[in-house]
Design a protein around this motif. Structure first.
Motif, PDB file in Angstrom:
ATOM      1  N   SER A 111       0.859  -1.194   0.000  1.00 50.90           N
ATOM      2  CA  SER A 111       0.000   0.000   0.000  1.00 50.90           C
ATOM      3  C   SER A 111       0.891   1.238   0.000  1.00 50.90           C
ATOM      4  O   SER A 111       2.067   1.161   0.382  1.00 50.90           O
ATOM      5  N   PRO A 112       0.356   2.379  -0.456  1.00 47.77           N
ATOM      6  CA  PRO A 112       1.164   3.618  -0.430  1.00 47.77           C
ATOM      7  C   PRO A 112       1.698   3.893   0.972  1.00 47.77           C
ATOM      8  O   PRO A 112       2.805   4.388   1.142  1.00 47.77           O
ATOM      9  N   ARG A 113       0.903   3.563   1.997  1.00 48.80           N
ATOM     10  CA  ARG A 113       1.301   3.824   3.373  1.00 48.80           C
ATOM     11  C   ARG A 113       2.542   2.993   3.753  1.00 48.80           C
ATOM     12  O   ARG A 113       3.516   3.518   4.312  1.00 48.80           O
ATOM     13  N   GLN A 114       2.513   1.686   3.390  1.00 48.86           N
ATOM     14  CA  GLN A 114       3.668   0.808   3.676  1.00 48.86           C
ATOM     15  C   GLN A 114       4.906   1.336   2.953  1.00 48.86           C
ATOM     16  O   GLN A 114       6.007   1.350   3.487  1.00 48.86           O
ATOM     17  N   THR A 115       4.691   1.785   1.699  1.00 51.49           N
ATOM     18  CA  THR A 115       5.813   2.293   0.917  1.00 51.49           C
ATOM     19  C   THR A 115       6.385   3.547   1.572  1.00 51.49           C
ATOM     20  O   THR A 115       7.605   3.692   1.699  1.00 51.49           O
TER      21      THR A 115
END
Lengths: 137, 379
Positions: free
Chosen positions: B81-85
Protein backbone atom coordinates in the motif's frame (compact mmCIF):
# COMPACT_ATOMS: atom_id res chain seq x y z
CA UNK A 1 43.24 -38.36 -88.28
CA UNK A 2 44.61 -34.93 -87.51
CA UNK A 3 43.02 -33.37 -90.56
CA UNK A 4 39.74 -34.80 -89.40
CA UNK A 5 40.05 -32.74 -86.23
CA UNK A 6 41.53 -29.64 -87.78
CA UNK A 7 38.98 -29.39 -90.57
CA UNK A 8 35.85 -28.84 -88.42
CA UNK A 9 37.84 -26.50 -86.17
CA UNK A 10 38.88 -24.44 -89.15
CA UNK A 11 35.32 -24.34 -90.46
CA UNK A 12 34.01 -23.14 -87.10
CA UNK A 13 36.75 -20.52 -86.91
CA UNK A 14 36.09 -19.29 -90.40
CA UNK A 15 32.36 -19.22 -89.84
CA UNK A 16 32.67 -17.16 -86.66
CA UNK A 17 35.26 -14.91 -88.25
CA UNK A 18 32.99 -14.20 -91.15
CA UNK A 19 29.98 -13.80 -88.87
CA UNK A 20 31.76 -10.89 -87.22
CA UNK A 21 33.53 -9.66 -90.33
CA UNK A 22 30.31 -9.01 -92.27
CA UNK A 23 28.71 -6.46 -89.95
CA UNK A 24 32.08 -4.76 -89.40
CA UNK A 25 32.58 -4.56 -93.15
CA UNK A 26 29.13 -3.03 -93.48
CA UNK A 27 29.87 -0.48 -90.75
CA UNK A 28 33.16 0.53 -92.33
CA UNK A 29 31.56 0.75 -95.80
CA UNK A 30 28.89 3.00 -94.37
CA UNK A 31 31.45 5.27 -92.72
CA UNK A 32 33.48 5.30 -95.94
CA UNK A 33 30.48 6.43 -97.97
CA UNK A 34 29.86 9.25 -95.51
CA UNK A 35 33.54 10.20 -95.42
CA UNK A 36 33.68 10.36 -99.19
CA UNK A 37 30.59 12.54 -99.25
CA UNK A 38 32.23 14.90 -96.76
CA UNK A 39 35.57 14.92 -98.55
CA UNK A 40 35.91 13.74 -102.17
CA UNK A 41 39.66 13.33 -101.59
CA UNK A 42 39.02 10.48 -99.08
CA UNK A 43 41.20 7.51 -99.90
CA UNK A 44 40.62 5.13 -97.00
CA UNK A 45 40.79 4.67 -93.27
CA UNK A 46 44.01 4.53 -91.27
CA UNK A 47 44.66 2.51 -88.14
CA UNK A 48 47.45 4.85 -87.07
CA UNK A 49 45.14 7.89 -87.31
CA UNK A 50 42.66 5.86 -85.25
CA UNK A 51 45.30 5.17 -82.63
CA UNK A 52 46.15 8.89 -82.45
CA UNK A 53 42.47 9.68 -81.90
CA UNK A 54 42.33 7.00 -79.17
CA UNK A 55 45.33 8.45 -77.33
CA UNK A 56 44.86 12.22 -77.80
CA UNK A 57 43.85 14.33 -74.80
CA UNK A 58 41.08 16.77 -75.72
CA UNK A 59 39.89 19.87 -73.94
CA UNK A 60 36.51 20.38 -75.63
CA UNK A 61 34.69 17.62 -73.78
CA UNK A 62 33.76 17.01 -70.19
CA UNK A 63 36.61 17.47 -67.74
CA UNK A 64 36.00 14.03 -66.24
CA UNK A 65 36.80 12.31 -69.55
CA UNK A 66 39.61 14.11 -71.42
CA UNK A 67 40.58 11.06 -73.53
CA UNK A 68 39.33 7.63 -74.55
CA UNK A 69 42.12 6.20 -72.44
CA UNK A 70 40.62 7.77 -69.29
CA UNK A 71 38.24 4.82 -69.08
CA UNK A 72 39.55 2.32 -71.65
CA UNK A 73 43.16 2.36 -70.36
CA UNK A 74 46.10 3.04 -72.65
CA UNK A 75 45.95 -0.49 -74.05
CA UNK A 76 43.02 -1.65 -76.21
CA UNK A 77 43.86 -5.17 -75.02
CA UNK A 78 43.15 -4.35 -71.38
CA UNK A 79 39.91 -4.22 -69.43
CA UNK A 80 38.82 -0.67 -68.73
CA UNK A 81 36.64 0.77 -66.00
CA UNK A 82 33.74 3.20 -66.06
CA UNK A 83 33.89 6.19 -63.71
CA UNK A 84 31.32 4.37 -61.62
CA UNK A 85 33.68 1.41 -61.25
CA UNK A 86 32.16 -1.10 -63.68
CA UNK A 87 34.59 -3.07 -65.85
CA UNK A 88 34.63 -2.31 -69.59
CA UNK A 89 35.54 -5.19 -71.88
CA UNK A 90 38.76 -4.58 -73.83
CA UNK A 91 38.29 -2.51 -76.99
CA UNK A 92 40.41 -4.72 -79.27
CA UNK A 93 38.26 -6.90 -81.51
CA UNK A 94 40.71 -9.77 -81.01
CA UNK A 95 40.03 -9.82 -77.25
CA UNK A 96 36.31 -9.00 -77.33
CA UNK A 97 35.05 -10.66 -80.52
CA UNK A 98 31.47 -9.43 -80.31
CA UNK A 99 32.52 -5.79 -80.43
CA UNK A 100 31.62 -3.66 -83.50
CA UNK A 101 28.99 -6.11 -84.70
CA UNK A 102 25.84 -4.26 -83.58
CA UNK A 103 25.46 -1.00 -85.56
CA UNK A 104 23.03 0.41 -82.98
CA UNK A 105 25.51 -0.07 -80.16
CA UNK A 106 28.34 1.36 -82.20
CA UNK A 107 26.25 4.44 -83.05
CA UNK A 108 25.18 4.87 -79.42
CA UNK A 109 28.67 4.74 -77.97
CA UNK A 110 30.25 6.95 -80.67
CA UNK A 111 27.51 9.53 -80.07
CA UNK A 112 27.90 9.49 -76.28
CA UNK A 113 31.63 9.15 -75.93
CA UNK A 114 32.63 11.59 -78.69
CA UNK A 115 30.48 14.19 -76.93
CA UNK A 116 31.95 13.32 -73.53
CA UNK A 117 35.56 13.31 -74.70
CA UNK A 118 35.71 15.70 -77.68
CA UNK A 119 32.68 17.78 -76.90
CA UNK A 120 31.20 17.11 -80.37
CA UNK A 121 30.04 14.32 -82.65
CA UNK A 122 32.87 12.47 -84.37
CA UNK A 123 33.19 12.66 -88.15
CA UNK A 124 32.72 9.57 -90.29
CA UNK A 125 36.46 9.66 -90.99
CA UNK A 126 37.27 9.59 -87.27
CA UNK A 127 34.83 6.76 -86.62
CA UNK A 128 36.21 4.73 -89.52
CA UNK A 129 39.80 5.30 -88.42
CA UNK A 130 38.96 4.37 -84.83
CA UNK A 131 37.19 1.18 -85.87
CA UNK A 132 40.00 0.23 -88.24
CA UNK A 133 42.48 0.60 -85.39
CA UNK A 134 40.44 -1.46 -82.96
CA UNK A 135 39.74 -4.22 -85.49
CA UNK A 136 43.46 -4.39 -86.24
CA UNK A 137 44.28 -4.91 -82.57
CA UNK B 1 38.37 -14.19 27.43
CA UNK B 2 37.09 -14.31 23.85
CA UNK B 3 33.74 -12.76 23.11
CA UNK B 4 31.23 -15.50 22.37
CA UNK B 5 30.03 -15.72 18.81
CA UNK B 6 26.37 -14.82 18.41
CA UNK B 7 24.30 -17.81 17.41
CA UNK B 8 23.94 -17.98 13.61
CA UNK B 9 20.75 -16.22 12.55
CA UNK B 10 18.21 -18.61 11.05
CA UNK B 11 17.93 -18.24 7.30
CA UNK B 12 14.93 -18.69 5.10
CA UNK B 13 14.58 -19.80 1.50
CA UNK B 14 13.23 -16.69 -0.22
CA UNK B 15 14.12 -16.73 -3.91
CA UNK B 16 13.33 -20.07 -5.52
CA UNK B 17 15.59 -21.47 -8.20
CA UNK B 18 13.44 -20.42 -11.22
CA UNK B 19 13.36 -16.82 -9.94
CA UNK B 20 17.12 -16.76 -9.41
CA UNK B 21 17.78 -18.28 -12.85
CA UNK B 22 15.35 -15.81 -14.38
CA UNK B 23 17.04 -12.89 -12.66
CA UNK B 24 20.57 -13.68 -13.79
CA UNK B 25 19.62 -14.80 -17.29
CA UNK B 26 17.56 -11.65 -17.76
CA UNK B 27 20.43 -9.53 -16.40
CA UNK B 28 22.83 -11.02 -18.97
CA UNK B 29 20.35 -10.81 -21.86
CA UNK B 30 19.23 -7.25 -21.10
CA UNK B 31 22.81 -6.07 -20.66
CA UNK B 32 23.79 -7.63 -24.00
CA UNK B 33 20.79 -6.39 -25.94
CA UNK B 34 21.19 -2.86 -24.54
CA UNK B 35 24.92 -2.81 -25.30
CA UNK B 36 24.33 -3.97 -28.87
CA UNK B 37 21.44 -1.56 -29.37
CA UNK B 38 23.39 1.45 -28.18
CA UNK B 39 26.93 0.64 -29.29
CA UNK B 40 27.10 -1.97 -32.04
CA UNK B 41 27.03 -1.10 -35.75
CA UNK B 42 23.86 -1.65 -37.81
CA UNK B 43 24.69 -5.14 -38.99
CA UNK B 44 24.41 -6.49 -35.45
CA UNK B 45 20.67 -5.92 -35.62
CA UNK B 46 19.94 -9.60 -36.26
CA UNK B 47 21.62 -10.53 -32.97
CA UNK B 48 19.86 -7.63 -31.21
CA UNK B 49 16.50 -8.90 -32.43
CA UNK B 50 17.13 -12.51 -31.39
CA UNK B 51 18.31 -11.43 -27.94
CA UNK B 52 15.13 -9.33 -27.80
CA UNK B 53 13.05 -12.43 -28.47
CA UNK B 54 14.94 -14.10 -25.61
CA UNK B 55 14.13 -11.20 -23.28
CA UNK B 56 10.48 -11.44 -24.32
CA UNK B 57 10.45 -15.16 -23.57
CA UNK B 58 11.88 -14.59 -20.11
CA UNK B 59 9.29 -11.88 -19.43
CA UNK B 60 6.50 -14.31 -20.33
CA UNK B 61 7.98 -16.83 -17.91
CA UNK B 62 8.28 -14.23 -15.15
CA UNK B 63 4.65 -13.21 -15.58
CA UNK B 64 3.60 -16.85 -15.22
CA UNK B 65 5.93 -17.35 -12.25
CA UNK B 66 4.51 -14.21 -10.66
CA UNK B 67 1.24 -16.11 -10.43
CA UNK B 68 2.36 -19.71 -9.82
CA UNK B 69 5.80 -19.30 -8.24
CA UNK B 70 6.65 -19.76 -4.57
CA UNK B 71 5.66 -17.16 -1.98
CA UNK B 72 8.17 -14.38 -2.55
CA UNK B 73 8.13 -14.69 -6.33
CA UNK B 74 4.39 -14.07 -6.50
CA UNK B 75 3.29 -10.60 -7.49
CA UNK B 76 0.67 -10.62 -4.71
CA UNK B 77 3.46 -10.99 -2.13
CA UNK B 78 5.03 -7.70 -3.06
CA UNK B 79 2.15 -5.38 -3.72
CA UNK B 80 2.36 -2.76 -0.98
CA UNK B 81 0.00 0.00 0.00
CA UNK B 82 1.16 3.62 -0.43
CA UNK B 83 1.30 3.82 3.37
CA UNK B 84 3.67 0.81 3.68
CA UNK B 85 5.81 2.29 0.92
CA UNK B 86 5.94 5.66 2.67
CA UNK B 87 6.86 4.01 5.98
CA UNK B 88 9.70 2.27 4.20
CA UNK B 89 10.94 5.53 2.68
CA UNK B 90 10.81 7.25 6.08
CA UNK B 91 12.78 4.40 7.62
CA UNK B 92 15.34 4.66 4.84
CA UNK B 93 15.78 8.38 5.45
CA UNK B 94 16.48 7.66 9.13
CA UNK B 95 18.94 4.93 8.07
CA UNK B 96 16.86 2.19 9.73
CA UNK B 97 14.54 0.72 7.09
CA UNK B 98 12.12 -1.96 8.31
CA UNK B 99 13.36 -5.40 7.33
CA UNK B 100 11.62 -7.09 4.44
CA UNK B 101 11.85 -10.81 3.85
CA UNK B 102 11.04 -10.61 0.14
CA UNK B 103 11.12 -7.44 -1.92
CA UNK B 104 10.98 -4.23 0.08
CA UNK B 105 8.27 -1.79 -1.07
CA UNK B 106 10.65 0.33 -3.14
CA UNK B 107 12.29 -2.71 -4.67
CA UNK B 108 8.84 -4.01 -5.53
CA UNK B 109 8.00 -0.80 -7.38
CA UNK B 110 11.25 -1.20 -9.31
CA UNK B 111 10.47 -4.82 -10.21
CA UNK B 112 7.09 -3.88 -11.64
CA UNK B 113 8.51 -0.83 -13.40
CA UNK B 114 11.31 -2.85 -14.98
CA UNK B 115 9.00 -5.65 -16.14
CA UNK B 116 6.63 -3.08 -17.67
CA UNK B 117 9.47 -1.15 -19.30
CA UNK B 118 11.07 -4.28 -20.76
CA UNK B 119 7.67 -5.36 -22.09
CA UNK B 120 7.27 -1.91 -23.64
CA UNK B 121 10.71 -2.09 -25.21
CA UNK B 122 9.93 -5.50 -26.70
CA UNK B 123 6.60 -4.26 -28.08
CA UNK B 124 7.98 -1.06 -29.61
CA UNK B 125 10.97 -3.02 -30.93
CA UNK B 126 8.65 -5.40 -32.75
CA UNK B 127 6.63 -2.49 -34.17
CA UNK B 128 9.82 -0.73 -35.30
CA UNK B 129 11.15 -3.96 -36.82
CA UNK B 130 7.96 -4.48 -38.78
CA UNK B 131 7.42 -0.86 -39.78
CA UNK B 132 10.91 0.40 -40.50
CA UNK B 133 12.70 -2.76 -41.52
CA UNK B 134 9.80 -4.77 -42.99
CA UNK B 135 10.91 -7.70 -40.88
CA UNK B 136 9.48 -9.80 -38.08
CA UNK B 137 5.89 -10.79 -37.29
CA UNK B 138 4.50 -7.28 -37.75
CA UNK B 139 6.11 -6.60 -41.17
CA UNK B 140 2.78 -7.11 -42.90
CA UNK B 141 0.80 -4.90 -40.54
CA UNK B 142 2.81 -1.80 -39.66
CA UNK B 143 3.80 1.06 -41.97
CA UNK B 144 7.03 2.99 -41.91
CA UNK B 145 5.82 6.08 -40.04
CA UNK B 146 4.32 4.05 -37.19
CA UNK B 147 7.51 1.96 -37.04
CA UNK B 148 9.62 5.08 -37.00
CA UNK B 149 7.61 6.52 -34.11
CA UNK B 150 7.85 3.23 -32.25
CA UNK B 151 11.61 3.28 -32.67
CA UNK B 152 11.74 6.68 -30.93
CA UNK B 153 9.75 5.28 -28.01
CA UNK B 154 11.93 2.14 -28.07
CA UNK B 155 15.05 4.30 -27.62
CA UNK B 156 13.52 6.45 -24.88
CA UNK B 157 12.33 3.38 -22.96
CA UNK B 158 15.78 1.82 -23.33
CA UNK B 159 17.35 4.90 -21.75
CA UNK B 160 14.73 4.76 -18.99
CA UNK B 161 15.62 1.10 -18.42
CA UNK B 162 19.29 2.01 -18.13
CA UNK B 163 18.39 4.51 -15.41
CA UNK B 164 16.24 1.89 -13.66
CA UNK B 165 19.05 -0.65 -13.76
CA UNK B 166 21.34 1.95 -12.20
CA UNK B 167 18.79 2.68 -9.45
CA UNK B 168 18.19 -1.06 -8.93
CA UNK B 169 21.89 -1.74 -8.45
CA UNK B 170 22.22 1.28 -6.16
CA UNK B 171 19.21 0.09 -4.14
CA UNK B 172 20.70 -3.40 -3.79
CA UNK B 173 23.97 -2.02 -2.46
CA UNK B 174 22.20 0.44 -0.16
CA UNK B 175 19.94 -2.20 1.35
CA UNK B 176 22.82 -4.65 1.61
CA UNK B 177 24.80 -2.07 3.57
CA UNK B 178 21.90 -0.94 5.78
CA UNK B 179 20.70 -4.48 6.43
CA UNK B 180 24.21 -5.93 6.85
CA UNK B 181 23.38 -8.70 4.40
CA UNK B 182 24.56 -9.01 0.81
CA UNK B 183 21.50 -9.12 -1.42
CA UNK B 184 23.69 -10.29 -4.29
CA UNK B 185 24.55 -13.41 -2.31
CA UNK B 186 20.85 -13.75 -1.51
CA UNK B 187 20.02 -13.81 -5.22
CA UNK B 188 22.63 -16.56 -5.68
CA UNK B 189 21.86 -18.83 -2.70
CA UNK B 190 18.20 -17.91 -2.51
CA UNK B 191 18.36 -17.76 1.30
CA UNK B 192 17.87 -14.69 3.42
CA UNK B 193 18.59 -14.17 7.11
CA UNK B 194 15.56 -14.09 9.33
CA UNK B 195 15.32 -10.87 11.30
CA UNK B 196 15.16 -11.32 15.09
CA UNK B 197 11.63 -11.71 16.23
CA UNK B 198 10.18 -12.09 12.77
CA UNK B 199 7.50 -14.67 12.76
CA UNK B 200 7.74 -17.33 10.08
CA UNK B 201 4.96 -17.00 7.62
CA UNK B 202 3.11 -19.81 6.07
CA UNK B 203 4.75 -19.44 2.68
CA UNK B 204 2.82 -20.59 -0.36
CA UNK B 205 4.68 -23.28 -2.31
CA UNK B 206 5.34 -23.03 -6.05
CA UNK B 207 2.74 -24.62 -8.31
CA UNK B 208 5.27 -26.05 -10.72
CA UNK B 209 2.90 -28.06 -12.85
CA UNK B 210 0.53 -25.14 -13.36
CA UNK B 211 3.49 -22.88 -14.17
CA UNK B 212 4.88 -25.37 -16.69
CA UNK B 213 1.53 -25.76 -18.43
CA UNK B 214 0.91 -21.99 -18.47
CA UNK B 215 4.40 -21.23 -19.80
CA UNK B 216 4.09 -23.93 -22.48
CA UNK B 217 0.65 -22.72 -23.54
CA UNK B 218 1.61 -19.05 -23.62
CA UNK B 219 4.89 -19.79 -25.40
CA UNK B 220 3.25 -22.00 -28.02
CA UNK B 221 0.46 -19.50 -28.62
CA UNK B 222 2.90 -16.61 -29.03
CA UNK B 223 5.19 -18.54 -31.38
CA UNK B 224 2.23 -19.78 -33.46
CA UNK B 225 0.64 -16.34 -33.73
CA UNK B 226 4.04 -14.81 -34.55
CA UNK B 227 4.79 -17.40 -37.22
CA UNK B 228 1.33 -17.01 -38.72
CA UNK B 229 1.62 -13.22 -38.75
CA UNK B 230 5.06 -13.58 -40.30
CA UNK B 231 3.54 -15.25 -43.36
CA UNK B 232 1.77 -12.00 -44.30
CA UNK B 233 3.95 -10.28 -46.94
CA UNK B 234 5.77 -7.16 -45.79
CA UNK B 235 3.55 -4.14 -46.28
CA UNK B 236 6.27 -1.81 -47.57
CA UNK B 237 7.28 -3.81 -50.63
CA UNK B 238 5.45 -4.14 -53.94
CA UNK B 239 5.94 -6.53 -56.84
CA UNK B 240 8.12 -5.01 -59.54
CA UNK B 241 8.72 -6.70 -62.91
CA UNK B 242 12.18 -6.54 -64.44
CA UNK B 243 12.58 -4.19 -67.35
CA UNK B 244 15.29 -5.35 -69.74
CA UNK B 245 16.04 -1.86 -71.13
CA UNK B 246 16.42 -0.41 -67.62
CA UNK B 247 18.72 -3.22 -66.51
CA UNK B 248 20.87 -3.11 -69.65
CA UNK B 249 21.15 0.60 -70.34
CA UNK B 250 21.83 1.68 -66.76
CA UNK B 251 23.86 -1.41 -65.90
CA UNK B 252 26.35 -0.84 -68.72
CA UNK B 253 28.07 1.93 -66.78
CA UNK B 254 27.05 1.57 -63.14
CA UNK B 255 25.13 -0.44 -60.60
CA UNK B 256 21.45 -0.68 -61.44
CA UNK B 257 19.92 1.38 -58.66
CA UNK B 258 16.59 0.28 -57.29
CA UNK B 259 13.83 2.66 -58.52
CA UNK B 260 12.64 3.12 -54.91
CA UNK B 261 15.80 5.04 -54.06
CA UNK B 262 14.70 8.35 -55.59
CA UNK B 263 11.38 10.19 -55.88
CA UNK B 264 9.53 10.42 -59.18
CA UNK B 265 10.52 14.05 -59.85
CA UNK B 266 14.21 13.20 -59.46
CA UNK B 267 14.04 10.27 -61.87
CA UNK B 268 12.15 12.26 -64.48
CA UNK B 269 14.56 15.19 -64.26
CA UNK B 270 17.46 12.77 -64.61
CA UNK B 271 15.98 11.00 -67.62
CA UNK B 272 15.35 14.38 -69.28
CA UNK B 273 19.01 15.36 -68.90
CA UNK B 274 21.00 12.27 -69.84
CA UNK B 275 23.23 14.34 -72.17
CA UNK B 276 24.98 15.48 -69.03
CA UNK B 277 24.66 12.55 -66.67
CA UNK B 278 27.04 13.11 -63.75
CA UNK B 279 29.69 14.47 -66.11
CA UNK B 280 29.08 12.15 -69.04
CA UNK B 281 26.85 11.91 -72.05
CA UNK B 282 24.54 8.98 -71.36
CA UNK B 283 21.86 9.89 -73.89
CA UNK B 284 19.51 7.20 -75.17
CA UNK B 285 17.24 6.90 -78.16
CA UNK B 286 14.00 8.82 -77.41
CA UNK B 287 11.85 5.70 -77.21
CA UNK B 288 14.24 3.87 -74.87
CA UNK B 289 14.54 7.00 -72.72
CA UNK B 290 10.75 7.26 -72.51
CA UNK B 291 10.30 3.58 -71.64
CA UNK B 292 12.85 3.73 -68.83
CA UNK B 293 11.47 7.04 -67.54
CA UNK B 294 7.95 5.54 -67.42
CA UNK B 295 9.26 2.51 -65.54
CA UNK B 296 11.18 4.62 -63.03
CA UNK B 297 8.21 6.93 -62.48
CA UNK B 298 5.96 3.96 -61.83
CA UNK B 299 8.29 2.35 -59.28
CA UNK B 300 9.79 5.50 -57.74
CA UNK B 301 10.07 5.90 -53.97
CA UNK B 302 6.46 7.12 -53.72
CA UNK B 303 5.32 3.57 -54.53
CA UNK B 304 7.22 1.96 -51.65
CA UNK B 305 7.08 2.07 -47.86
CA UNK B 306 10.57 0.77 -47.13
CA UNK B 307 13.06 2.58 -44.94
CA UNK B 308 15.28 3.44 -47.93
CA UNK B 309 12.35 4.83 -49.94
CA UNK B 310 11.12 6.94 -47.04
CA UNK B 311 14.51 8.27 -46.03
CA UNK B 312 15.90 8.96 -49.51
CA UNK B 313 12.71 10.70 -50.62
CA UNK B 314 14.20 13.84 -49.07
CA UNK B 315 16.73 14.86 -51.73
CA UNK B 316 19.37 17.56 -51.92
CA UNK B 317 17.89 20.55 -53.75
CA UNK B 318 21.08 21.24 -55.70
CA UNK B 319 21.52 17.59 -56.76
CA UNK B 320 18.05 16.03 -56.69
CA UNK B 321 19.14 12.96 -58.68
CA UNK B 322 22.21 12.12 -56.63
CA UNK B 323 21.42 9.50 -54.00
CA UNK B 324 24.75 10.08 -52.26
CA UNK B 325 23.90 13.77 -51.84
CA UNK B 326 20.71 13.13 -49.84
CA UNK B 327 20.94 14.20 -46.18
CA UNK B 328 20.10 10.69 -44.97
CA UNK B 329 22.76 9.04 -47.14
CA UNK B 330 25.39 11.47 -45.89
CA UNK B 331 24.40 11.02 -42.26
CA UNK B 332 24.46 7.23 -42.47
CA UNK B 333 27.80 7.02 -44.28
CA UNK B 334 29.61 9.88 -42.55
CA UNK B 335 31.58 7.67 -40.19
CA UNK B 336 32.96 5.38 -42.88
CA UNK B 337 36.64 5.93 -43.72
CA UNK B 338 37.25 7.69 -47.03
CA UNK B 339 39.69 4.97 -48.05
CA UNK B 340 36.87 2.41 -48.04
CA UNK B 341 35.11 4.34 -50.79
CA UNK B 342 38.18 5.24 -52.77
CA UNK B 343 39.88 1.88 -53.02
CA UNK B 344 38.75 -1.39 -54.52
CA UNK B 345 36.33 -3.09 -54.34
CA UNK B 346 34.11 0.00 -53.97
CA UNK B 347 35.78 2.54 -56.27
CA UNK B 348 33.39 5.33 -55.44
CA UNK B 349 30.28 6.00 -53.44
CA UNK B 350 27.86 4.73 -56.05
CA UNK B 351 28.56 1.06 -55.55
CA UNK B 352 25.83 0.25 -53.00
CA UNK B 353 25.94 -3.50 -53.55
CA UNK B 354 29.58 -3.68 -52.50
CA UNK B 355 28.41 -3.36 -48.87
CA UNK B 356 24.62 -3.75 -49.01
CA UNK B 357 24.23 -7.34 -50.11
CA UNK B 358 20.51 -6.82 -50.74
CA UNK B 359 20.80 -3.49 -52.59
CA UNK B 360 19.19 -4.99 -55.68
CA UNK B 361 15.92 -5.57 -53.83
CA UNK B 362 15.75 -2.05 -52.41
CA UNK B 363 15.43 -3.45 -48.87
CA UNK B 364 18.81 -2.42 -47.46
CA UNK B 365 18.36 -4.52 -44.32
CA UNK B 366 20.71 -3.68 -41.48
CA UNK B 367 21.87 -7.28 -41.20
CA UNK B 368 22.81 -7.35 -44.88
CA UNK B 369 25.57 -4.76 -44.51
CA UNK B 370 29.13 -6.07 -44.82
CA UNK B 371 31.75 -3.39 -45.41
CA UNK B 372 34.64 -5.01 -47.27
CA UNK B 373 38.23 -4.38 -46.28
CA UNK B 374 39.80 -1.89 -48.69
CA UNK B 375 42.29 -3.59 -50.97
CA UNK B 376 45.82 -2.50 -50.14
CA UNK B 377 47.76 -1.11 -53.07
CA UNK B 378 50.21 -3.75 -54.24
CA UNK B 379 53.82 -2.70 -53.85
Amino acid sequence: MRTLLILPAAIVLLATASAEAAPRRALLDDFATQAKAADPGFTGFSASRGETLFRTRFTGGKPETPACTACHTASPLKTGETRAGKPIEPMAASVTPDRYTDPKKVAKWFRRNCKSVLGRECTALEKGDFLTFMISQ
Amino acid sequence: MPTPHPPPAPSLPVWDLPTRLYHWLQAVLVASVLAIGFLAPEWWMGIHVWLGYGVAGLIVFRLVWGVFGSEYSRFTSFIFSPRQTWDHVRGLIRGRPPHSIGHNPLGAVMVFAMIATIAGIVATGLIALGGEENQGPLAGFVGFSVGDGAKEVHSILAIALLVMIGLHIFGVFAESWLGRESLIRTMISGRKRLPPGAALLNPRPARRRAATVATACAGTAIILIGALAGTVPASGLIAMPRQAAFQEECGECHEVYHPSLLPRASWLAMMAGLENHFGEDASLSPDTDQAIADYLAKYASESWDTEAANRLRVVDGAAPAQITATPFWKRKHGEIEKSVFETKPLRGRGNCAACHQDAGSGRFDDQMIAIPEPERPSL
